[in-house]
Scaffold this motif. Structure first.
Motif, PDB file in Angstrom:
ATOM      1  N   GLU A 240      -2.240   2.007   7.050  1.00 59.28           N
ATOM      2  CA  GLU A 240      -3.135   2.600   6.056  1.00 59.28           C
ATOM      3  C   GLU A 240      -2.673   3.987   5.607  1.00 59.28           C
ATOM      4  O   GLU A 240      -2.584   4.244   4.394  1.00 59.28           O
ATOM      5  CB  GLU A 240      -4.560   2.648   6.576  1.00 59.28           C
ATOM      6  CG  GLU A 240      -5.557   3.065   5.527  1.00 59.28           C
ATOM      7  CD  GLU A 240      -6.978   2.931   6.010  1.00 59.28           C
ATOM      8  OE1 GLU A 240      -7.864   2.983   5.151  1.00 59.28           O
ATOM      9  OE2 GLU A 240      -7.206   2.783   7.228  1.00 59.28           O
ATOM     10  N   PRO A 241      -2.335   4.914   6.519  1.00 58.59           N
ATOM     11  CA  PRO A 241      -1.840   6.213   6.060  1.00 58.59           C
ATOM     12  C   PRO A 241      -0.532   6.094   5.265  1.00 58.59           C
ATOM     13  O   PRO A 241      -0.319   6.838   4.306  1.00 58.59           O
ATOM     14  CB  PRO A 241      -1.620   7.013   7.345  1.00 58.59           C
ATOM     15  CG  PRO A 241      -2.423   6.337   8.383  1.00 58.59           C
ATOM     16  CD  PRO A 241      -2.513   4.897   7.967  1.00 58.59           C
TER      17      PRO A 241
ATOM     18  N   ARG B 111      -1.329   5.046   1.698  1.00 61.28           N
ATOM     19  CA  ARG B 111      -1.880   6.150   0.897  1.00 61.28           C
ATOM     20  C   ARG B 111      -0.779   7.062   0.379  1.00 61.28           C
ATOM     21  O   ARG B 111      -0.926   7.685  -0.675  1.00 61.28           O
ATOM     22  CB  ARG B 111      -2.876   6.956   1.718  1.00 61.28           C
ATOM     23  CG  ARG B 111      -4.223   6.276   1.840  1.00 61.28           C
ATOM     24  CD  ARG B 111      -5.247   7.242   2.387  1.00 61.28           C
ATOM     25  NE  ARG B 111      -4.865   7.773   3.688  1.00 61.28           N
ATOM     26  CZ  ARG B 111      -5.422   7.427   4.845  1.00 61.28           C
ATOM     27  NH1 ARG B 111      -6.414   6.572   4.862  1.00 61.28           N
ATOM     28  NH2 ARG B 111      -5.011   7.945   5.973  1.00 61.28           N
ATOM     29  N   LEU B 112       0.323   7.168   1.108  1.00 58.09           N
ATOM     30  CA  LEU B 112       1.429   8.037   0.697  1.00 58.09           C
ATOM     31  C   LEU B 112       2.260   7.439  -0.437  1.00 58.09           C
ATOM     32  O   LEU B 112       2.902   8.166  -1.184  1.00 58.09           O
ATOM     33  CB  LEU B 112       2.342   8.338   1.890  1.00 58.09           C
ATOM     34  CG  LEU B 112       1.729   9.180   2.997  1.00 58.09           C
ATOM     35  CD1 LEU B 112       2.678   9.231   4.188  1.00 58.09           C
ATOM     36  CD2 LEU B 112       1.405  10.574   2.499  1.00 58.09           C
TER      37      LEU B 112
ATOM     38  N   THR C  85      -0.855  -0.193  -1.220  1.00 58.09           N
ATOM     39  CA  THR C  85      -2.119  -0.836  -0.876  1.00 58.09           C
ATOM     40  C   THR C  85      -2.058  -1.211   0.593  1.00 58.09           C
ATOM     41  O   THR C  85      -0.973  -1.322   1.171  1.00 58.09           O
ATOM     42  CB  THR C  85      -2.384  -2.098  -1.724  1.00 58.09           C
ATOM     43  OG1 THR C  85      -1.317  -3.014  -1.528  1.00 58.09           O
ATOM     44  CG2 THR C  85      -2.530  -1.763  -3.197  1.00 58.09           C
ATOM     45  N   HIS C  86      -3.204  -1.416   1.176  1.00 53.83           N
ATOM     46  CA  HIS C  86      -3.266  -1.744   2.599  1.00 53.83           C
ATOM     47  C   HIS C  86      -4.210  -2.915   2.797  1.00 53.83           C
ATOM     48  O   HIS C  86      -5.271  -2.974   2.181  1.00 53.83           O
ATOM     49  CB  HIS C  86      -3.766  -0.538   3.395  1.00 53.83           C
ATOM     50  CG  HIS C  86      -3.877  -0.816   4.848  1.00 53.83           C
ATOM     51  ND1 HIS C  86      -5.092  -1.028   5.460  1.00 53.83           N
ATOM     52  CD2 HIS C  86      -2.939  -0.939   5.806  1.00 53.83           C
ATOM     53  CE1 HIS C  86      -4.883  -1.256   6.740  1.00 53.83           C
ATOM     54  NE2 HIS C  86      -3.583  -1.219   6.974  1.00 53.83           N
TER      55      HIS C  86
END
Length: 60
Positions: A15-16, A19-20, A25-26
């Motif tokens: 997830e992190p 976001r980068l 997408t996760h």
């Protein structure tokens, strides 16, 4: 994509990382294990649809 039941120490959470990424997408599979083989039916088809939409820009 991450499995919520992954017990392998030191595995980076996706997830992190998503976001980068500019268009990241996760997908979380809460009951999935490390390789997500125990939950294949829950993620395989949604992920294939997501990849197709991302590559073509079309609704699937």
């Amino acid at each position: 994509m991450d499995g919520g039941q992954d017990v392998i120490p030191g595995v980076t959470n996706g997830e992190p990382l998503a976001r980068l990424a500019p268009h990241g997408t996760h997908l979380s599979v809460p009951h999935g294990d490390h390789l997500l083989g125990n939950a294949r039916g829950d993620w395989l088809f949604p992920l294939a649809d997501h990849i197709a939409r991302t590559l073509t820009g079309a609704a699937v």
